[in-house]
Design an enzyme around this catalytic site. Structure first.
Site, mmCIF file in Angstrom:
data_model
loop_
_atom_site.group_PDB
_atom_site.id
_atom_site.type_symbol
_atom_site.label_atom_id
_atom_site.label_comp_id
_atom_site.label_asym_id
_atom_site.label_seq_id
_atom_site.Cartn_x
_atom_site.Cartn_y
_atom_site.Cartn_z
ATOM 1 N N LYS A 44 0.852 -1.188 0.000
ATOM 2 C CA LYS A 44 0.000 0.000 0.000
ATOM 3 C C LYS A 44 0.889 1.239 0.000
ATOM 4 O O LYS A 44 2.089 1.139 0.223
ATOM 5 C CB LYS A 44 -0.884 0.011 1.251
ATOM 6 C CG LYS A 44 -1.887 -1.124 1.277
ATOM 7 C CD LYS A 44 -2.800 -1.050 2.478
ATOM 8 C CE LYS A 44 -3.888 -2.117 2.375
ATOM 9 N NZ LYS A 44 -4.777 -2.132 3.524
ATOM 10 N N ARG A 97 -14.548 -8.442 8.313
ATOM 11 C CA ARG A 97 -15.735 -7.593 8.165
ATOM 12 C C ARG A 97 -16.713 -8.278 7.212
ATOM 13 O O ARG A 97 -17.062 -9.410 7.431
ATOM 14 C CB ARG A 97 -15.322 -6.208 7.673
ATOM 15 C CG ARG A 97 -14.472 -5.446 8.697
ATOM 16 C CD ARG A 97 -13.794 -4.279 8.064
ATOM 17 N NE ARG A 97 -13.001 -4.737 6.933
ATOM 18 C CZ ARG A 97 -12.517 -3.962 5.992
ATOM 19 N NH1 ARG A 97 -12.755 -2.682 6.029
ATOM 20 N NH2 ARG A 97 -11.805 -4.466 5.014
ATOM 21 N N SER A 135 -9.747 2.053 6.478
ATOM 22 C CA SER A 135 -8.846 3.201 6.585
ATOM 23 C C SER A 135 -8.921 4.068 5.331
ATOM 24 O O SER A 135 -8.855 5.294 5.420
ATOM 25 C CB SER A 135 -7.416 2.710 6.813
ATOM 26 O OG SER A 135 -7.370 1.941 7.992
HETATM 27 N N1 COA Z 1 -12.118 -2.145 11.545
HETATM 28 C C1 COA Z 1 -11.856 -1.226 10.621
HETATM 29 N N2 COA Z 1 -11.155 -1.432 9.519
HETATM 30 C C2 COA Z 1 -10.678 -2.647 9.355
HETATM 31 C C3 COA Z 1 -10.876 -3.671 10.272
HETATM 32 C C4 COA Z 1 -11.642 -3.380 11.403
HETATM 33 N N3 COA Z 1 -11.903 -4.297 12.327
HETATM 34 N N4 COA Z 1 -10.261 -4.756 9.834
HETATM 35 C C5 COA Z 1 -9.687 -4.435 8.686
HETATM 36 N N5 COA Z 1 -9.950 -3.149 8.386
HETATM 37 C C6 COA Z 1 -9.570 -2.442 7.182
HETATM 38 C C7 COA Z 1 -8.317 -1.667 7.271
HETATM 39 O O1 COA Z 1 -8.575 -0.348 7.664
HETATM 40 C C8 COA Z 1 -7.788 -1.749 5.857
HETATM 41 O O2 COA Z 1 -8.380 -0.747 5.083
HETATM 42 P P1 COA Z 1 -7.673 -0.197 3.757
HETATM 43 O O3 COA Z 1 -7.485 -1.371 2.832
HETATM 44 O O4 COA Z 1 -8.630 0.789 3.281
HETATM 45 O O5 COA Z 1 -6.346 0.379 4.174
HETATM 46 C C9 COA Z 1 -8.289 -3.100 5.368
HETATM 47 O O6 COA Z 1 -9.346 -3.418 6.208
HETATM 48 C C10 COA Z 1 -7.317 -4.214 5.490
HETATM 49 O O7 COA Z 1 -6.361 -3.822 6.380
HETATM 50 P P2 COA Z 1 -5.602 -4.567 7.537
HETATM 51 O O8 COA Z 1 -6.469 -5.498 8.270
HETATM 52 O O9 COA Z 1 -4.928 -3.504 8.299
HETATM 53 O O10 COA Z 1 -4.642 -5.431 6.769
HETATM 54 P P3 COA Z 1 -3.711 -4.997 5.639
HETATM 55 O O11 COA Z 1 -4.282 -5.562 4.392
HETATM 56 O O12 COA Z 1 -3.424 -3.563 5.628
HETATM 57 O O13 COA Z 1 -2.407 -5.719 6.129
HETATM 58 C C11 COA Z 1 -0.855 -7.469 6.287
HETATM 59 C C12 COA Z 1 -2.085 -6.895 5.612
HETATM 60 C C13 COA Z 1 0.107 -6.429 6.773
HETATM 61 C C14 COA Z 1 -1.317 -8.289 7.479
HETATM 62 C C15 COA Z 1 -0.244 -8.396 5.229
HETATM 63 O O14 COA Z 1 -0.007 -7.642 4.059
HETATM 64 C C16 COA Z 1 1.055 -8.998 5.689
HETATM 65 O O15 COA Z 1 1.048 -9.939 6.423
HETATM 66 N N6 COA Z 1 2.185 -8.450 5.219
HETATM 67 C C17 COA Z 1 3.505 -8.935 5.577
HETATM 68 C C18 COA Z 1 4.151 -9.673 4.432
HETATM 69 C C19 COA Z 1 3.634 -11.075 4.353
HETATM 70 O O16 COA Z 1 3.811 -11.888 5.210
HETATM 71 N N7 COA Z 1 2.957 -11.354 3.238
HETATM 72 C C20 COA Z 1 2.409 -12.647 2.971
HETATM 73 C C21 COA Z 1 1.005 -12.765 3.507
HETATM 74 S S1 COA Z 1 0.329 -14.329 3.052
#
Ligand code: COA
Length: 171
Positions: A44, A97, A135
């Site tokens: 991102k 969600r 977000s």
């Molecule tokens: N309330 C509000 N918003 C929520 C939520 C909740 N309970 N749960 C998830 N969200 C939203 C977030 O705000 C986010 O919104 P956005 O896409 O608009 O920014 C979205 O849902 C998903 O976000 P989040 O849960 O924070 O996860 P992410 O997709 O940003 O993070 C990682 C993903 C960091 C966990 C993943 O990329 C990762 O593990 N990275 C490390 C590298 C790795 O191991 N990769 C292989 C994975 S198989």
């Protein structure tokens, strides 16, 4: 001797929302120690840099009243399962969600399980109030003048104001 239960709650937190905080509060009942992993590079382009996001999450956690275990906030930039192993975690906690989250979470859980079969992913269903929060929506709505005080803490609201003000000044 029972082992300490350690969970990782990973995310980008750009910014952290009350939906995330609700999951964190509930997750803190399930484990003895919760590590919030703030992802440096999750494919991102965050508006808050990693240091800002870590500080933001730390402040919101410090202000969280009802937490039931020790909570640490740590930045990570490697594979999630390696980060989990480095913290001796047995669990990865994810909020779920609407149905739209399912496919991505399903794939991620499957990949992580292949890489580290001993680490379990636990899903907590987001409650009704937070089903539609993300977000990206927070940033977009705030930028266009919408009121986000029901969705993020006052501290995050201030940071958003600062961030967008800065951008306006830079033009
Ligand atoms: N309330 C509000 N918003 C929520 C939520 C909740 N309970 N749960 C998830 N969200 C939203 C977030 O705000 C986010 O919104 P956005 O896409 O608009 O920014 C979205 O849902 C998903 O976000 P989040 O849960 O924070 O996860 P992410 O997709 O940003 O993070 C990682 C993903 C960091 C966990 C993943 O990329 C990762 O593990 N990275 C490390 C590298 C790795 O191991 N990769 C292989 C994975 S198989």
């Amino acid at each position: 001797m029972s082992k300490e239960r350690i969970g990782i709650y990973p995310g980008t937190f750009d910014p952290i929302t009350k939906g995330h905080l609700h999951i964190i509060r509930r997750a803190s009942k399930l484990v003895d120690k919760l590590v919030i992993g703030v992802a440096g590079n999750a494919g991102k382009t965050p508006i808050f840099n990693l240091e800002e996001r870590v500080e933001m999450v730390k402040t919101d956690i410090a202000n969280l009243h009802d937490k039931y275990c020790e909570i640490k906030v740590v930045a990570f930039d490697n594979l999630l399962i390696d980060f989990a192993k480095a913290h001796d975690a047995q669990f990865i906690i994810r909020g779920l969600r609407a149905v739209s989250d399912f496919e991505y979470e399903f794939q991620m859980t499957g990949m992580n399980a292949k890489l580290a079969p001993d680490i379990e992913t636990i899903f907590l269903m987001a409650s009704d109030s937070w089903q539609f929060v993300s977000s990206s929506f927070v940033k977009e709505i705030y930028r266009l003048g919408g009121d986000m005080k029901e969705v993020v803490t006052p501290h995050v609201l201030e940071l958003l104001a600062e961030k967008y003000q800065k951008k306006i000044n830079n033009i």
